[in-house]
Motif scaffolding. Structure first.
Motif, PDB file in Angstrom:
ATOM      1  N   ASN A  14      18.341  45.373-102.309  1.00  0.00           N
ATOM      2  CA  ASN A  14      18.633  46.211-101.149  1.00  0.00           C
ATOM      3  C   ASN A  14      19.153  47.591-101.557  1.00  0.00           C
ATOM      4  OD1 ASN A  14      21.362  45.948-101.788  1.00  0.00           O
ATOM      5  ND2 ASN A  14      21.817  44.533-100.119  1.00  0.00           N
ATOM      6  N   LYS A  15      19.427  48.409-100.574  1.00  0.00           N
ATOM      7  CA  LYS A  15      19.825  49.794-100.826  1.00  0.00           C
ATOM      8  C   LYS A  15      21.136  49.905-101.585  1.00  0.00           C
ATOM      9  CE  LYS A  15      22.006  50.213 -96.238  1.00  0.00           C
ATOM     10  NZ  LYS A  15      23.393  50.259 -96.722  1.00  0.00           N
ATOM     11  N   ASP A  16      21.953  48.847-101.549  1.00  0.00           N
ATOM     12  CA  ASP A  16      23.230  48.851-102.259  1.00  0.00           C
ATOM     13  C   ASP A  16      23.113  48.303-103.675  1.00  0.00           C
ATOM     14  OD1 ASP A  16      24.664  49.858-100.009  1.00  0.00           O
ATOM     15  OD2 ASP A  16      24.628  47.845 -99.128  1.00  0.00           O
ATOM     16  N   GLY A  17      21.893  47.912-104.077  1.00  0.00           N
ATOM     17  CA  GLY A  17      21.678  47.452-105.442  1.00  0.00           C
ATOM     18  C   GLY A  17      21.896  45.976-105.660  1.00  0.00           C
ATOM     19  N   TYR A  18      22.029  45.177-104.574  1.00  0.00           N
ATOM     20  CA  TYR A  18      22.205  43.730-104.690  1.00  0.00           C
ATOM     21  C   TYR A  18      20.885  43.023-104.370  1.00  0.00           C
ATOM     22  CZ  TYR A  18      27.269  44.601-104.395  1.00  0.00           C
ATOM     23  OH  TYR A  18      28.547  45.051-104.610  1.00  0.00           O
ATOM     24  N   PHE A  19      20.711  41.823-104.934  1.00  0.00           N
ATOM     25  CA  PHE A  19      19.608  40.986-104.496  1.00  0.00           C
ATOM     26  C   PHE A  19      19.874  40.578-103.046  1.00  0.00           C
ATOM     27  CE2 PHE A  19      19.154  39.726-109.112  1.00  0.00           C
ATOM     28  CZ  PHE A  19      17.926  40.368-109.290  1.00  0.00           C
ATOM     29  N   SER A  20      18.852  40.661-102.214  1.00  0.00           N
ATOM     30  CA  SER A  20      18.988  40.180-100.837  1.00  0.00           C
ATOM     31  C   SER A  20      18.178  38.909-100.607  1.00  0.00           C
ATOM     32  CB  SER A  20      18.565  41.261 -99.838  1.00  0.00           C
ATOM     33  OG  SER A  20      17.224  41.659-100.060  1.00  0.00           O
ATOM     34  N   ASP A  21      17.095  38.736-101.346  1.00  0.00           N
ATOM     35  CA  ASP A  21      16.361  37.473-101.284  1.00  0.00           C
ATOM     36  C   ASP A  21      15.462  37.341-102.505  1.00  0.00           C
ATOM     37  OD1 ASP A  21      13.507  38.363-100.666  1.00  0.00           O
ATOM     38  OD2 ASP A  21      14.571  39.272 -98.988  1.00  0.00           O
ATOM     39  N   MET A  22      15.087  36.082-102.797  1.00  0.00           N
ATOM     40  CA  MET A  22      14.202  35.780-103.921  1.00  0.00           C
ATOM     41  C   MET A  22      13.308  34.612-103.539  1.00  0.00           C
ATOM     42  SD  MET A  22      16.552  36.132-107.354  1.00  0.00           S
ATOM     43  CE  MET A  22      15.095  36.275-108.378  1.00  0.00           C
ATOM     44  N   THR A  23      12.118  34.580-104.114  1.00  0.00           N
ATOM     45  CA  THR A  23      11.216  33.447-103.940  1.00  0.00           C
ATOM     46  C   THR A  23      10.572  33.116-105.277  1.00  0.00           C
ATOM     47  OG1 THR A  23       9.234  34.767-103.442  1.00  0.00           O
ATOM     48  CG2 THR A  23      10.674  34.193-101.587  1.00  0.00           C
ATOM     49  N   MET A  24      10.217  31.848-105.468  1.00  0.00           N
ATOM     50  CA  MET A  24       9.490  31.420-106.664  1.00  0.00           C
ATOM     51  C   MET A  24       8.569  30.269-106.309  1.00  0.00           C
ATOM     52  SD  MET A  24      12.216  31.543-109.826  1.00  0.00           S
ATOM     53  CE  MET A  24      13.102  33.057-110.227  1.00  0.00           C
ATOM     54  N   LYS A  25       7.374  30.285-106.885  1.00  0.00           N
ATOM     55  CA  LYS A  25       6.418  29.203-106.738  1.00  0.00           C
ATOM     56  C   LYS A  25       6.157  28.605-108.105  1.00  0.00           C
ATOM     57  CE  LYS A  25       4.065  31.046-102.649  1.00  0.00           C
ATOM     58  NZ  LYS A  25       2.759  31.442-102.062  1.00  0.00           N
ATOM     59  N   MET A  26       6.425  27.298-108.233  1.00  0.00           N
ATOM     60  CA  MET A  26       6.334  26.631-109.524  1.00  0.00           C
ATOM     61  C   MET A  26       5.378  25.442-109.460  1.00  0.00           C
ATOM     62  SD  MET A  26      10.320  26.467-110.699  1.00  0.00           S
ATOM     63  CE  MET A  26      11.445  27.822-110.363  1.00  0.00           C
ATOM     64  N   PRO A  27       4.248  25.495-110.138  1.00  0.00           N
ATOM     65  CA  PRO A  27       3.375  24.322-110.249  1.00  0.00           C
ATOM     66  C   PRO A  27       3.743  23.505-111.489  1.00  0.00           C
ATOM     67  CG  PRO A  27       2.204  26.331-110.891  1.00  0.00           C
ATOM     68  CD  PRO A  27       3.626  26.722-110.632  1.00  0.00           C
ATOM     69  N   LEU A  28       3.928  22.201-111.315  1.00  0.00           N
ATOM     70  CA  LEU A  28       4.339  21.335-112.410  1.00  0.00           C
ATOM     71  C   LEU A  28       3.392  20.145-112.534  1.00  0.00           C
ATOM     72  CD1 LEU A  28       7.128  22.218-110.674  1.00  0.00           C
ATOM     73  CD2 LEU A  28       8.204  21.017-112.546  1.00  0.00           C
ATOM     74  N   THR A  29       3.318  19.617-113.735  1.00  0.00           N
ATOM     75  CA  THR A  29       2.659  18.335-113.978  1.00  0.00           C
ATOM     76  C   THR A  29       3.701  17.402-114.579  1.00  0.00           C
ATOM     77  OG1 THR A  29       0.519  19.393-114.374  1.00  0.00           O
ATOM     78  CG2 THR A  29       0.807  17.140-115.175  1.00  0.00           C
ATOM     79  N   ILE A  30       3.871  16.236-113.973  1.00  0.00           N
ATOM     80  CA  ILE A  30       4.893  15.286-114.398  1.00  0.00           C
ATOM     81  C   ILE A  30       4.232  13.976-114.814  1.00  0.00           C
ATOM     82  CG2 ILE A  30       6.864  13.902-113.624  1.00  0.00           C
ATOM     83  CD1 ILE A  30       7.622  16.159-111.777  1.00  0.00           C
ATOM     84  N   THR A  31       4.666  13.432-115.921  1.00  0.00           N
ATOM     85  CA  THR A  31       4.163  12.143-116.392  1.00  0.00           C
ATOM     86  C   THR A  31       5.328  11.170-116.533  1.00  0.00           C
ATOM     87  OG1 THR A  31       2.393  13.257-117.616  1.00  0.00           O
ATOM     88  CG2 THR A  31       2.843  10.960-118.175  1.00  0.00           C
TER      89      THR A  31
END
Length: 320
Positions: free
Chosen positions: A200-217
């Motif tokens: 944001n304008k004050d230099g702080y994170f205001s939101d974040m997103t992440m998409k993670m594809p995994l394979t689990i065994t």
């Protein structure tokens, strides 16, 4: 004198034009990210909302798991840290909610009508809160790609990370979901991760997103998992007041080490350790999602998880 002023102004304008053409003065995406990370990490209080949506697929069948966390924290970087958290976990059409607090080196949690507390040092609590948010202390070499655009007064950073970079976050997220996804036999492979971060304008994170594809065994049974994580910081930089109730003496104290459970298992882990019936119900819902004959390995693993949950509940009753 007037001519000199005109010449000077012309020279300045020419320099400005050359700088603009050369791209000088343009903000570097990683520099903006790094500065926001440092500034946000230094906050002594914050309010955070985070969500996790996950689809687990195996043998042509799928199951959706979601969780949401609302947290308020103060004294984040001090021994007087306070936290107020609400966690909701949904899977198989069932929902489990947990209300938790942190004060004076103790983690207090209520779920299914049971209230327990157990010792948790500050480092463990801070690690748990980091798993509720998204990892922000990334180094420049962690980014495979990074770009940025200006939207109004904010900067929106788009990036791509290698799976290894986020393995610790995924580990902590899976551990909060119980024994089924936290098995010693589990092998996990994380593909590249796509994400965004808004500064944001004050230099702080205001939101974040992440998409993670995994394979689990698990025991030679392969599953795929698509995990979407998001976090929103409410009015970052503004002081947050955390209100802790006065009835904390009503919580039953549990020695987590005596039960063979680590103190940093988090809200979900604490609830499962004290309320085996609820945990078993949630895991039975998972069993229902995978009933195909080809799922023998997964079902066997799940049955072990159910047994462990029941045993944990029994141990808790004995401790009580």
């Amino acid at each position: 004198m007037k001519r000199k002023s005109v010449k000077l102004m012309t020279a300045v304008l020419a320099c400005v034009g050359l700088l603009a053409l050369a791209g000088c003065g343009k903000k570097d995406p990683y520099t903006v990210y790094e500065e926001a990370s440092k500034k946000s990490s230094a906050l002594e209080s914050m309010e955070l909302n985070s969500d996790m949506d996950m689809t687990l697929s195996a043998a042509g069948q799928s199951m959706d798991i979601s969780s949401s966390t609302k947290a308020k924290m103060s004294g984040v970087n001090s021994e007087n840290m306070l936290a107020d958290m609400d966690v909701t976990l949904e899977t198989g059409g069932q929902s489990m909610t947990m209300k938790s607090y942190y004060k004076d080196g103790y983690y207090f949690t209520e779920s299914g009508g049971q209230k327990i507390k157990y010792a948790m040092d500050l480092a463990q609590m801070q690690a748990q809160l980091e798993s509720s948010a998204l990892k922000t202390d990334l180094k420049k070499e962690d980014f495979k790609e990074i770009s940025m655009e200006k939207k109004d007064k904010d900067y929106v950073i788009t990036f791509n990370l290698s799976g290894e970079t986020m393995s610790s976050l995924v580990d902590s997220t899976l551990s909060s979901l119980g024994d089924f996804l936290n098995s010693a036999d589990l092998k996990m492979e994380i593909a590249d991760i796509a994400g965004t971060a808004t500064v944001n304008k004050d230099g702080y994170f205001s939101d974040m997103t992440m998409k993670m594809p995994l394979t689990i065994t698990i025991q030679d049974q392969e599953m795929t998992m698509d995990m979407n994580l998001s976090a929103t910081y409410v009015n970052p930089g503004k002081e947050v007041t955390v209100e802790i109730p006065d009835n904390l003496d009503d919580y039953l104290e549990i020695d987590m080490s005596a039960l063979g459970i680590q103190g940093d298992t988090g809200a979900a882990g604490g609830a499962e350790g004290s309320n085996g019936e609820d945990a078993a119900d949630g895991e039975d819902a998972q069993d229902g999602a995978f009933t195909d004959d080809t799922q023998t390995g997964a079902d066997g693993t799940q049955d072990n998880a159910d047994a462990d949950s029941t045993d944990t509940a029994g141990n808790t009753d004995e401790a009580a």
